[in-house]
Write a protein that holds these residues in place. Sequence first.
Motif, PDB file in Angstrom:
ATOM      1  N   ASP A  79     -16.018  85.924-111.923  1.00  0.00           N
ATOM      2  CA  ASP A  79     -15.848  84.477-111.996  1.00  0.00           C
ATOM      3  C   ASP A  79     -14.653  84.082-112.850  1.00  0.00           C
ATOM      4  N   ASN A  80     -14.338  84.916-113.860  1.00  0.00           N
ATOM      5  CA  ASN A  80     -13.187  84.602-114.710  1.00  0.00           C
ATOM      6  C   ASN A  80     -11.899  84.576-113.910  1.00  0.00           C
ATOM      7  N   LEU A  81     -11.833  85.448-112.905  1.00  0.00           N
ATOM      8  CA  LEU A  81     -10.649  85.515-112.063  1.00  0.00           C
ATOM      9  C   LEU A  81     -10.477  84.207-111.306  1.00  0.00           C
ATOM     10  N   ILE A  82     -11.589  83.662-110.831  1.00  0.00           N
ATOM     11  CA  ILE A  82     -11.523  82.388-110.104  1.00  0.00           C
ATOM     12  C   ILE A  82     -11.017  81.304-111.047  1.00  0.00           C
ATOM     13  N   VAL A  83     -11.533  81.326-112.296  1.00  0.00           N
ATOM     14  CA  VAL A  83     -11.108  80.326-113.276  1.00  0.00           C
ATOM     15  C   VAL A  83      -9.596  80.401-113.480  1.00  0.00           C
ATOM     16  N   GLN A  84      -9.070  81.627-113.621  1.00  0.00           N
ATOM     17  CA  GLN A  84      -7.631  81.780-113.843  1.00  0.00           C
ATOM     18  C   GLN A  84      -6.825  81.300-112.638  1.00  0.00           C
ATOM     19  N   ARG A  85      -7.339  81.585-111.441  1.00  0.00           N
ATOM     20  CA  ARG A  85      -6.566  81.191-110.265  1.00  0.00           C
ATOM     21  C   ARG A  85      -6.594  79.686-110.057  1.00  0.00           C
ATOM     22  N   LEU A  86      -7.675  79.032-110.485  1.00  0.00           N
ATOM     23  CA  LEU A  86      -7.714  77.567-110.400  1.00  0.00           C
ATOM     24  C   LEU A  86      -6.657  76.977-111.318  1.00  0.00           C
ATOM     25  N   ASN A  87      -6.479  77.603-112.490  1.00  0.00           N
ATOM     26  CA  ASN A  87      -5.501  77.085-113.430  1.00  0.00           C
ATOM     27  C   ASN A  87      -4.083  77.222-112.902  1.00  0.00           C
ATOM     28  N   SER A  88      -3.845  78.233-112.063  1.00  0.00           N
ATOM     29  CA  SER A  88      -2.480  78.388-111.570  1.00  0.00           C
ATOM     30  C   SER A  88      -2.264  77.606-110.273  1.00  0.00           C
ATOM     31  N   ASP A  89      -3.322  77.136-109.638  1.00  0.00           N
ATOM     32  CA  ASP A  89      -3.146  76.339-108.425  1.00  0.00           C
ATOM     33  C   ASP A  89      -3.977  75.065-108.527  1.00  0.00           C
ATOM     34  N   PRO A  90      -3.358  73.954-108.909  1.00  0.00           N
ATOM     35  CA  PRO A  90      -4.117  72.723-109.172  1.00  0.00           C
ATOM     36  C   PRO A  90      -4.827  72.178-107.943  1.00  0.00           C
ATOM     37  N   ASN A  91      -4.405  72.566-106.737  1.00  0.00           N
ATOM     38  CA  ASN A  91      -5.051  72.017-105.549  1.00  0.00           C
ATOM     39  C   ASN A  91      -6.242  72.844-105.080  1.00  0.00           C
ATOM     40  N   ALA A  92      -6.500  73.964-105.747  1.00  0.00           N
ATOM     41  CA  ALA A  92      -7.583  74.834-105.300  1.00  0.00           C
ATOM     42  C   ALA A  92      -8.900  74.439-105.964  1.00  0.00           C
ATOM     43  N   LEU A  93      -9.987  74.562-105.210  1.00  0.00           N
ATOM     44  CA  LEU A  93     -11.329  74.358-105.758  1.00  0.00           C
ATOM     45  C   LEU A  93     -11.997  75.722-105.937  1.00  0.00           C
ATOM     46  N   GLY A  94     -12.900  75.843-106.877  1.00  0.00           N
ATOM     47  CA  GLY A  94     -13.577  77.118-107.091  1.00  0.00           C
ATOM     48  C   GLY A  94     -15.078  76.941-107.150  1.00  0.00           C
ATOM     49  N   LEU A 129     -18.080  76.916-115.991  1.00  0.00           N
ATOM     50  CA  LEU A 129     -17.507  75.578-116.138  1.00  0.00           C
ATOM     51  C   LEU A 129     -17.732  75.095-117.569  1.00  0.00           C
ATOM     52  N   PHE A 130     -18.937  75.348-118.078  1.00  0.00           N
ATOM     53  CA  PHE A 130     -19.322  74.948-119.427  1.00  0.00           C
ATOM     54  C   PHE A 130     -18.362  75.532-120.457  1.00  0.00           C
ATOM     55  N   GLU A 131     -17.985  76.809-120.284  1.00  0.00           N
ATOM     56  CA  GLU A 131     -17.101  77.474-121.245  1.00  0.00           C
ATOM     57  C   GLU A 131     -15.640  77.081-121.058  1.00  0.00           C
ATOM     58  N   ASN A 132     -15.302  76.548-119.892  1.00  0.00           N
ATOM     59  CA  ASN A 132     -13.885  76.283-119.606  1.00  0.00           C
ATOM     60  C   ASN A 132     -13.613  74.811-119.356  1.00  0.00           C
ATOM     61  N   LYS A 133     -14.408  73.959-120.039  1.00  0.00           N
ATOM     62  CA  LYS A 133     -14.278  72.520-119.824  1.00  0.00           C
ATOM     63  C   LYS A 133     -12.891  71.998-120.138  1.00  0.00           C
ATOM     64  N   ASP A 134     -12.143  72.716-120.990  1.00  0.00           N
ATOM     65  CA  ASP A 134     -10.841  72.181-121.370  1.00  0.00           C
ATOM     66  C   ASP A 134      -9.806  72.321-120.261  1.00  0.00           C
ATOM     67  N   THR A 135      -9.984  73.280-119.360  1.00  0.00           N
ATOM     68  CA  THR A 135      -8.988  73.441-118.308  1.00  0.00           C
ATOM     69  C   THR A 135      -9.525  73.054-116.933  1.00  0.00           C
ATOM     70  N   LEU A 136     -10.856  73.001-116.800  1.00  0.00           N
ATOM     71  CA  LEU A 136     -11.424  72.709-115.485  1.00  0.00           C
ATOM     72  C   LEU A 136     -12.240  71.426-115.535  1.00  0.00           C
ATOM     73  N   LYS A 137     -12.308  70.759-114.395  1.00  0.00           N
ATOM     74  CA  LYS A 137     -13.224  69.624-114.320  1.00  0.00           C
ATOM     75  C   LYS A 137     -14.106  69.769-113.091  1.00  0.00           C
ATOM     76  N   ASP A 138     -15.216  69.061-113.180  1.00  0.00           N
ATOM     77  CA  ASP A 138     -16.251  69.170-112.180  1.00  0.00           C
ATOM     78  C   ASP A 138     -15.886  68.384-110.923  1.00  0.00           C
ATOM     79  N   VAL A 139     -16.279  68.884-109.769  1.00  0.00           N
ATOM     80  CA  VAL A 139     -16.215  68.093-108.538  1.00  0.00           C
ATOM     81  C   VAL A 139     -17.608  67.505-108.338  1.00  0.00           C
TER      82      VAL A 139
END
Lengths: 431, 349
Positions: free
Chosen positions: B229-244, B251-261
């Motif tokens: 799952d960490n890999l998905i988190v990293q790839r979302l950060n490099s592609d703003p248009n991608a959903l994961g 999501l709870f641990e990465n609230k600073d870089t990710l937001k909920d759909v």
Amino acid sequence: MTDNTTNAAVTHRHDWSSDRFQGNLARRRRGEKILAGLGLGAIALAFLMLAILLWTLISGGAQAFRQTHVAIEVPISAELVDPADPSEGNYRNVVRDAMQATFPDAEPSELRALSGILSNAAQFVIRDKVVADPSLIGQTVSINVPASDPYDQLQKGNVDTDSDESTRRLNDAEIAAFQQLQDQGRITMPVNWALLANADSRFPELAGLKGAIIGSAYALLVCFLISFPLGIGAAIYLEEFAPKNRLSDIIEVNINNLAAVPSVVFGLLALAVFLGWFGMPRSAPLVGGLTLALMTLPTIIIATRNALKAVPPSIREAALGVGASRQQVVFGHVLPLAMPGILTGTIIGLAQALGETAPLLLIGMNAFVTAAPSTPLDAATALPTQIFIWADSPERGFVSRTSAAILVLLGFLVMMNAVAIFLRNRFERNW
Amino acid sequence: MTTVKFTVSALAVIAASATAAAARDQIRIVGSSTVFPYTQAVAEEFANQTGAPAPIVESTGTGGGMQIFCEGIGENTPDITGASRSMKKSEFDLCVQNGVTDISEALIGYDGLSLAVSRANELDWNLTLGQVFLALAAEVPQDGAMVPNPYRKWSEIDSALPDTDIVVLGPPPTSGTRDAFVELAMHAGCESIDEVTAIAEASGNEDWVDENCSRMRTDGPFIEAGENDNLIVQRLNSDPNALGIFGYSFLFENKDTLKDVKLNGVEAGMETIASGDYPLSRPLYFYVKNAHRGVIPNLQEFVEEYMSENALAPGGYLEERGLVALPDDERGALQESVVSASAKLDVTE
């Protein structure tokens, strides 16, 4: 005259200064330059990749080699810890008392959040101190414990404090409390020895590689004890005793093929044979070592055969000539001379085994184990599987720890290869 | 020669210790990678509190865990398996066939699946499950028939959605997260589309939804990103248009870089997952062999620690890791029955 004509003929055929020859020469030189350039380019590209890999690992992992610590005074009241049985005290509340003492203005409802600044280990550190010396009950103890991961990330500058409060793990009040501790000079960032001295933990600030390093060491020891003698035995037989017939050829081809079998296949084999038939324990370094031995065996056999081949036949013939038996020739002369090459091959084979992950995953060496193994039969992880577990953990602190663990693994690999190179340069003889 | 003797004796020592160490003093736990972090937490807390040897926790996936768990009774088999769904009939039959007849089932709480996007993406995402289905299914309804998914952009599904390519990173079919996503999001999304219900009714097949709405598309927009799952988190950060798609704890641990759909207008959060308002929440279980209690040292104590208020209640240490606690009344009864091993599991269909 004759000389002149010959010279003229030669000059005519090989006129080095003619345009045709000059053009030819220039083309050949250009070809050479292009080849050299391509070769240099390939090396430069390889070095660039290595540099990028190391740079990402070091820049990512450097943070993990330091850990934020909080120094704090803990009053131990007899109400919470019974002097008769200090190991059963309510140490969670002891930590809460300590936070109340440190932040006298804090409301009781805030204390739980404040206690979260300290690692979960704080209560056990205090407990161990009190159990070791029950006279501390009623007094105040100073402890210096790791800060929990969110605050460690804050201290390391990984939290953007200007961003919207809802987007970070720590809210403004928590950051202010941490700032207050900082102003009181309680925050330090010593070298993170826990990374090597602790076993795994679910808390990044406490997690370390001790279990994985010992697990890997046991597995490699078992691997060495099995593959080294078996590999040398097989190689000596094939090289010195085996008749040159079709059967030997088949064996040789098979050994070479075995060296190319994907490691995960050995893992499946181990799962079926060692765990399935023999009923050996899951996750044990002993089984890991046996599996890795299967993998390392062909490498060692091939290296040993090459080393034996490199010993000149004259040595064997001289020994046989003075009446030595085949066995005396092998053990008295050929093997000692081939030993540096054998050891080099073995160490490189073991270094490969150290970095192997796939077969260990199949036999369960990717378990979460919070204690280092004390025998090869205890459950343990190995360095590569530990990296695998950390890479999959959600906590932020594990991101840098994963890189740090890879650096530690690379360090061991470099050390092993350095030993191999040293042995080769020091003892290998050129005939 | 000395090497040979040394090796033979070393092997003999190893063989001898192998038989001696057969008696196990550590609890062995296998199972779901979703339950893994919670079991880890209990194992570590348990070892710290009691000084007993720490249980060995292995993440094998729900299905893999059941296979090992149901191999039989005895020291060579695990005591507990974690599961991100309840035990299937086929798995229970396997257990019974191998003599594992007395099992306790413990529901520990709920876990949310989240659909998230990088904070670099400026839109406030809000999708219905129907839209999620249309974006990700292999076949979608069109003019009264199922056709291969033609949608490449979100705006083609609904003109209110952004005019960007559909890119969704998610778990592979071997993952329990994927099973849960298909069941909770794809099936529900499928059923929410009127056209699909019409086709399903016309077919007269009760299992129509299961058979036709479970396949994720494989033509590009849905990317299987591996179990990590960490890999998905990293790839979302490099592609703003991608959903994961991943577990809520990431999501709870990465609230600073990710937001909920938001799904059907509901945001993923502890409260919405517990109440069931958030559509992608699933129960988490562990199963324990009652025949091992009292035989494997500390197993009973470990189960007590797992079911304790300290661990399971709201504010307990499992909540800190992202587990959504059960309501108080439900929890109380369950704690009682699991600790006393009074309810014997029986799976019937």
